[in-house]
Structure formats: structure tokens, C-alpha cells
Design a protein around this motif. Structure first.
Motif, PDB file in Angstrom:
ATOM      1  N   ALA A  68       0.666  -1.124   0.275  1.00 26.93           N
ATOM      2  CA  ALA A  68      -0.041  -0.142  -0.175  1.00 26.93           C
ATOM      3  C   ALA A  68       0.977   1.050  -0.095  1.00 26.93           C
ATOM      4  O   ALA A  68       2.019   1.245   0.796  1.00 26.93           O
ATOM      5  N   GLY A  69       0.441   2.126  -0.923  1.00 25.21           N
ATOM      6  CA  GLY A  69       1.262   3.247  -1.181  1.00 25.21           C
ATOM      7  C   GLY A  69       2.509   3.207  -2.012  1.00 25.21           C
ATOM      8  O   GLY A  69       3.369   4.323  -2.207  1.00 25.21           O
ATOM      9  N   GLN A  70       2.746   2.367  -2.381  1.00 21.49           N
ATOM     10  CA  GLN A  70       3.989   1.776  -3.299  1.00 21.49           C
ATOM     11  C   GLN A  70       3.571   2.207  -4.805  1.00 21.49           C
ATOM     12  O   GLN A  70       2.668   2.056  -5.118  1.00 21.49           O
ATOM     13  N   ARG A  71       4.775   2.403  -5.497  1.00 21.85           N
ATOM     14  CA  ARG A  71       4.707   2.830  -6.657  1.00 21.85           C
ATOM     15  C   ARG A  71       5.865   2.184  -7.396  1.00 21.85           C
ATOM     16  O   ARG A  71       7.038   2.654  -7.311  1.00 21.85           O
TER      17      ARG A  71
ATOM     18  N   VAL B 221       5.013  -2.680 -17.115  1.00 24.92           N
ATOM     19  CA  VAL B 221       3.727  -2.428 -16.299  1.00 24.92           C
ATOM     20  C   VAL B 221       4.099  -1.544 -15.239  1.00 24.92           C
ATOM     21  O   VAL B 221       4.805  -1.772 -14.344  1.00 24.92           O
ATOM     22  N   HIS B 222       3.411  -0.385 -15.134  1.00 24.99           N
ATOM     23  CA  HIS B 222       3.427   0.720 -14.033  1.00 24.99           C
ATOM     24  C   HIS B 222       2.355   0.499 -12.906  1.00 24.99           C
ATOM     25  O   HIS B 222       1.313   0.265 -13.398  1.00 24.99           O
ATOM     26  N   VAL B 223       2.613   0.164 -11.608  1.00 29.39           N
ATOM     27  CA  VAL B 223       1.650  -0.254 -10.707  1.00 29.39           C
ATOM     28  C   VAL B 223       1.654   0.954  -9.673  1.00 29.39           C
ATOM     29  O   VAL B 223       2.799   1.349  -9.049  1.00 29.39           O
ATOM     30  N   VAL B 224       0.568   1.803  -9.515  1.00 33.71           N
ATOM     31  CA  VAL B 224       0.436   2.675  -8.476  1.00 33.71           C
ATOM     32  C   VAL B 224      -0.483   2.135  -7.589  1.00 33.71           C
ATOM     33  O   VAL B 224      -1.793   2.078  -7.696  1.00 33.71           O
ATOM     34  N   HIS B 225      -0.149   1.759  -6.232  1.00 35.59           N
ATOM     35  CA  HIS B 225      -1.029   0.854  -5.479  1.00 35.59           C
ATOM     36  C   HIS B 225      -1.238   2.066  -4.539  1.00 35.59           C
ATOM     37  O   HIS B 225      -0.372   2.391  -3.482  1.00 35.59           O
ATOM     38  N   GLY B 226      -2.291   2.643  -4.188  1.00 29.02           N
ATOM     39  CA  GLY B 226      -2.864   3.526  -3.036  1.00 29.02           C
ATOM     40  C   GLY B 226      -2.979   2.899  -1.634  1.00 29.02           C
ATOM     41  O   GLY B 226      -2.884   1.765  -1.523  1.00 29.02           O
ATOM     42  N   ARG B 227      -2.901   3.746  -0.847  1.00 28.15           N
ATOM     43  CA  ARG B 227      -2.758   3.273   0.476  1.00 28.15           C
ATOM     44  C   ARG B 227      -4.256   2.890   1.103  1.00 28.15           C
ATOM     45  O   ARG B 227      -4.157   2.104   2.173  1.00 28.15           O
ATOM     46  N   ARG B 228      -5.283   3.283   0.487  1.00 23.48           N
ATOM     47  CA  ARG B 228      -6.446   2.862   0.815  1.00 23.48           C
ATOM     48  C   ARG B 228      -7.168   2.133  -0.080  1.00 23.48           C
ATOM     49  O   ARG B 228      -6.905   2.195  -1.251  1.00 23.48           O
ATOM     50  N   PRO B 229      -8.001   0.933   0.344  1.00 24.56           N
ATOM     51  CA  PRO B 229      -8.600   0.099  -0.689  1.00 24.56           C
ATOM     52  C   PRO B 229      -9.356   0.759  -1.527  1.00 24.56           C
ATOM     53  O   PRO B 229      -9.934   1.953  -1.508  1.00 24.56           O
TER      54      PRO B 229
ATOM     55  N   GLY C 276      -7.457   2.643  -4.200  1.00 29.33           N
ATOM     56  CA  GLY C 276      -7.344   1.749  -5.188  1.00 29.33           C
ATOM     57  C   GLY C 276      -6.033   1.480  -5.839  1.00 29.33           C
ATOM     58  O   GLY C 276      -5.034   2.106  -5.337  1.00 29.33           O
ATOM     59  N   THR C 277      -6.066   0.912  -7.121  1.00 27.44           N
ATOM     60  CA  THR C 277      -4.721   0.537  -7.667  1.00 27.44           C
ATOM     61  C   THR C 277      -5.137   1.009  -9.150  1.00 27.44           C
ATOM     62  O   THR C 277      -5.851   0.496  -9.891  1.00 27.44           O
TER      63      THR C 277
END
Length: 351
Positions: A20-23, A43-51, A86-87
């Protein structure tokens, strides 16, 4: 005392765990070139801290359609992603093989967008399609696939989707392209096969292959951010689309074709309002003085056209969309073009 929102759990992609929170960028191995040069799916992944929802973005499924690459690059630089819920999974170049060859197709001449869902033991196209489906599409909630017209063909910014499916019309409206087409699914397409596993996909069509078009890029970035706000991945911005800015749904569309071969002289640009029978262009005999008019097959708006002036008999030249209220559609297209005109220093920001 209000409870804090839960932290999103980590997700796995390409054999990596994203917190969570990682990019991060994940490079997923693909079949190598015949020189044994390694090839990867970036593939770029932006994973938000919140669901929240998981949205995938794909560009260059056809390797020569590069506007979507620019859209994803600008989106990844947007300050709005700092507060992502989210993501976001963004693949700026799906057909890496076609991209490096300036080609729509794969080296075996297959069309990747007719090769889904693919197979891990199949053709090169099948293997690439299967990798994208398993790594990117399978666990997503929604997708946006970014396209342009083919070589020497240009499209007015438009959304194509199954608008009668639950919730899809609202997603298309949130994107904000001036025109929406209720498009039938094509066998083997990414949109069709993603829909078959429960992931609705919007296809954004704008511009021409191997050309950057600033208006189309701006509209694409704004559109993706609009969808992300609509599904709760981003906070609502201060600006809301007014009712008169809403895109319009085309009832149907048809192509005006060349009745003879020759040199094409254009009379109508993209976005023009035309009447049935009105001249769209004329075709001239390159060795004589004769000219043949190209009439519009219906009243509507020009949403696509060929750009190469050398044409052959039977060739599709102008794509005309029909609307219940053509005047309303024409006004919507004109406002859209004025808002995002790259020549206008006062055009609205996309973020």
C-alpha cells in the motif's frame, strides 16, 4: 471518534508484491527477439494506501498507435495520483514488438487485438495476449484501452463500449469524449475477452497512427482522470462538467466510400456537421480533368476520415455518426474542441 480507513493489502503482479502506498514498474518477461534480445512487458503499478477499485490502462495494443503512450506518461506524472484510492495498473506499450518496428502488427503479421484471450503455448500473439490477461486484466475491476485510427486514418476523440451494459454508460459519460458509440464486440479483442471475465472496458479512439495529436492526448488524460473520480479512486475536482458538456450517443454510423480511384481533395474536417448527400470531398483523375464527388451517406458528424489523398475504388473515406439531434451533437463537438484546443493558451487544465 471516527475510525481511520483501513490500509489496502499488498497486491501481486509479475511475481512481485506491491505494498500500500508503493509505486513501482514491473517488467514481465515476453518471448525474446530472434537475436535472443530479451523483451519485457513494462507495467506501472500505483497502489494507493486506501482500498478501492483496480483500473487497468493499456496503450499500443497496435504497435503504431502512440497517442495512448503519451496519455499514460502524462497521467503517471499527475499530482492527482498522490491521493489515490485503489490501484492503477498502466501498460504504456502492450505490443512492444510492433512498437519497435513502427508496425500495427506482431512480427508474424498477427493482429494482437484479434488474439485474446490467448494461450501460453500458442503463437507469439497468443502468448502476449495470455500474459496481459493473466497479469493485468484478470484481477481488475475496469479497463480503458487507448487506441488511434489506423495508418493514414484519423479519428475524432470518441468512446466505444457496450453502453447497454450496467454502469458502462455512466463510465463513458465520465470520460467526457464528445461522442460515444455503442459498439459491438469483436471476436478476439481485448475489450471482448475482458468483458467475458467480468471486466468492462472503454475503448478510447482518437488521432492517427504514428502521430502525436495534442488535443487527443489532452482529452485522453482528462478522460481517464474523470473515470477515476467517478469510481472513487480520486477526489472530485472543483470543476464539474455542465449538462451541455455531456457527450452524445451516436445511434449508428456508416462510411462514405470512393466510387472511383484517384486523388482525394478534402472539403470537410473531423467534427464537421454534414447533411445527407452533402459533398465531403471530390476525387480527381490524376491524368485528366474529371472529378467525382463523395457525398455523405447520411446526416451526422464526421468522426473519422482517411488522410492519404491517393485512394482506390471502394475505399472507406469518411466515417459519419448519426444522432437523434445532430445540431446538439455538433455543438458538443465544437465546445469540446474549443476547450482543449492546444493553440489556445487559455484552454482548461487537464488535472
Amino acid at each position: 471518534m471516527a475510525r481511520a480507513d483501513p490500509i489496502a493489502p499488498p497486491i501481486g503482479i509479475g511475481g512481485q508484491s506491491v505494498r500500500a502506498g508503493q509505486r513501482i514498474r514491473v517488467d514481465i518477461p515476453l518471448p525474446s527477439l530472434f537475436t535472443q534480445t530479451s523483451v519485457y512487458l513494462p507495467v506501472h503499478v500505483v497502489h494507493g494506501r486506501r482500498p478501492g477499485p483496480r483500473l487497468f490502462l493499456t496503450a499500443a495494443v497496435h504497435g503504431d498507435e502512440i497517442n495512448g503512450i503519451a496519455i499514460i506518461r502524462r497521467l503517471l506524472e499527475s499530482a492527482s495520483l498522490k491521493n489515490l484510492r485503489g490501484t492503477l495498473i498502466a501498460v504504456p506499450v502492450v505490443n512492444v514488438y510492433g512498437f519497435i518496428r513502427h508496425s500495427r502488427y506482431l512480427p508474424d503479421r498477427r493482429d494482437l487485438n484479434r488474439s485474446f484471450p490467448g494461450s501460453g503455448g500458442g503463437s507469439m500473439a497468443g502468448r502476449l495476449a495470455a500474459t496481459l490477461m493473466s497479469e493485468v486484466v484478470a484481477d481488475s475491476d475496469i479497463g480503458i484501452d487507448l487506441h488511434t485510427g489506423a495508418a493514414h486514418r484519423e479519428n475524432l476523440p470518441q468512446i466505444r463500449a457496450q453502453l447497454d451494459e450496467p454502469g458502462v454508460l455512466e463510465l463513458a459519460r465520465a470520460f467526457g469524449a464528445p461522442v460515444m458509440l455503442n459498439a459491438e464486440l469483436r471476436d478476439g479483442s481485448l475489450r471482448g475477452e475482458a468483458g467475458a471475465v467480468g471486466v468492462p472496458v472503454l475503448v478510447y479512439e482518437a488521432g492517427e497512427a504514428l502521430r502525436f495529436d495534442e488535443l487527443s492526448i489532452r482529452a485522453g488524460v482528462r478522460g481517464v482522470l474523470g473515470v477515476m473520480r467517478h469510481i472513487g479512486m480520486l477526489r472530485e475536482g472543483s470543476r464539474r462538467h455542465r449538462a451541455e458538456d455531456d457527450p452524445v450517443v451516436a445511434r449508428s454510423s456508416s462510411w462514405a466510400r470512393a466510387h472511383q480511384s484517384g486523388m482525394l481533395r478534402f472539403l470537410k474536417p473531423l467534427g464537421a456537421r454534414v447533411q445527407k448527400g452533402e459533398r465531403l470531398a471530390v476525387i480527381a483523375d490524376p491524368f485528366g480533368n474529371g472529378e467525382e464527388p463523395v457525398p455523405s451517406p447520411s446526416s451526422g458528424i464526421v468522426i473519422g476520415r482517411v488522410n492519404l489523398p491517393l485512394v482506390t475504388e471502394g475505399e472507406a473515406l469518411f466515417h459519419i455518426a448519426r444522432f437523434g439531434q445532430t445540431d446538439v451533437a455538433a455543438e458538443t463537438v465544437e465546445r469540446f474542441q474549443n476547450q482543449l484546443d492546444p493553440a489556445d493558451d487559455l484552454s482548461e487544465p487537464i488535472d
